[in-house]
Design an enzyme around this catalytic site. Structure first.
Site, mmCIF file in Angstrom:
data_model
loop_
_atom_site.group_PDB
_atom_site.id
_atom_site.type_symbol
_atom_site.label_atom_id
_atom_site.label_comp_id
_atom_site.label_asym_id
_atom_site.label_seq_id
_atom_site.Cartn_x
_atom_site.Cartn_y
_atom_site.Cartn_z
ATOM 1 C CG HIS A 173 46.506 44.214 42.520
ATOM 2 N ND1 HIS A 173 47.296 43.577 41.590
ATOM 3 C CD2 HIS A 173 45.354 44.520 41.857
ATOM 4 C CE1 HIS A 173 46.660 43.506 40.425
ATOM 5 N NE2 HIS A 173 45.485 44.081 40.564
ATOM 6 C CG ASN A 189 51.033 42.811 41.625
ATOM 7 O OD1 ASN A 189 49.865 43.036 41.345
ATOM 8 N ND2 ASN A 189 51.396 42.191 42.741
ATOM 9 N NE ARG A 247 45.262 46.636 38.179
ATOM 10 C CZ ARG A 247 46.482 46.388 37.682
ATOM 11 N NH1 ARG A 247 47.407 47.326 37.721
ATOM 12 N NH2 ARG A 247 46.772 45.227 37.143
#
Length: 265
Positions: free
Chosen positions: A11, A39, A7
């Site tokens: 991101h 986040n 992830r």
């Protein structure tokens, strides 16, 4: 940590390209991406990246591998550890000297997006429908926080009734934001159960279920194909990982190779 490292790479790449910007702490000159809504209290694994970077630099006797490349390799290896999938990725990325909270807030697709919003977001990054469906398959591993699926289990109508009732016990309408739930029935295994769940209206996130049953025959077809064909999913996922990892990298004299992934040199 596999799902978290995967992830982190996603991101990073979806905010101004794969440049390690997600790893930067705030400075007096910019507010970094760690506190952006997608986040904050969600991303983890920064300490693991620090350890990897430190060990690589120790072996190389100097800082020659960028933090962006560390993220890409960690994501690749996280997939390999929980599957038999070997992804051949390019290396040579350099690290950004800045980060943007606003770019992270606006560039990352949230869990409440519709299918059309998801596809538009991916296309804005040079990716397509197959990439959207295949990369969403990363949700075959890992967990999600209650706050990311609360609205779905209380408001969506395209969710299997027993599943919604069960999830409500762990995710009340108020409180318990950080209570965790597996993204599919085998959160430690890289398989196709995620897609099988979508066919049965058992996707955990609203954005997951948007890939199936919303009137897009191409997306529905891919979900059905992947649910019954692990080899095809693996091949398409690997190809999409490579395309994502090649998004707007800094190369040549652009950027730098950070000695500390949390701050610029």
């Amino acid at each position: 940590m596999g799902a978290s490292l995967l992830r982190l790479h996603f991101h990073d790449c979806f905010v101004n390209g794969c440049d390690g910007s997600v790893l930067l702490d705030d400075t007096t000159k910019f507010t970094g991406e760690k506190t952006a809504v997608p986040n904050l209290n969600s991303l983890r694994g920064f300490d693991v990246v620090d350890k990897i970077k430190s060990e690589v630099d120790r072996v190389c006797k100097r800082s020659v591998v960028s933090c962006a490349d560390v993220l890409a390799v960690a994501a690749r290896d996280s997939v390999s550890i929980v599957s038999i999938l070997l992804i051949i990725i390019a290396l040579g990325r350099r690290d950004s000297r800045t980060a943007s909270k606003n770019a992270a807030t606006n560039g990352l697709p949230p869990p409440f997006f519709s299918f059309n919003q998801l596809l538009a977001n991916f296309r804005s990054h040079g990716l397509g429908l197959t990439d959207l469906v295949a990369l969403s398959g990363a949700h075959t591993i890992g967990l999600a926080r209650c706050t990311t699926f609360r609205s779905r289990i209380y408001n969506d109508t395209n969710i299997q009734t027993d599943l919604a009732s069960s999830l409500r016990r762990n995710c009340p309408q108020s409180g318990g934001d950080n209570n965790l739930q597996p993204l599919d029935g085998t959160p430690a295994g890289f398989d196709t159960q995620y897609f099988g769940s979508l066919v049965r209206n058992k996707g955990l996130l609203h954005s997951d279920q948007e890939l199936f049953g919303r009137g897009n025959s191409a997306s529905d077809g891919l979900v059905r194909l992947y649910s019954g064909n692990p080899a095809k999913f693996a091949a398409d996922f690997a190809a999409s990982m490579v395309r994502m990892g090649n998004m707007r990298p800094l190369t040549g004299s652009n950027g730098e190779i950070r000695t500390n992934c949390r701050k610029i040199n």
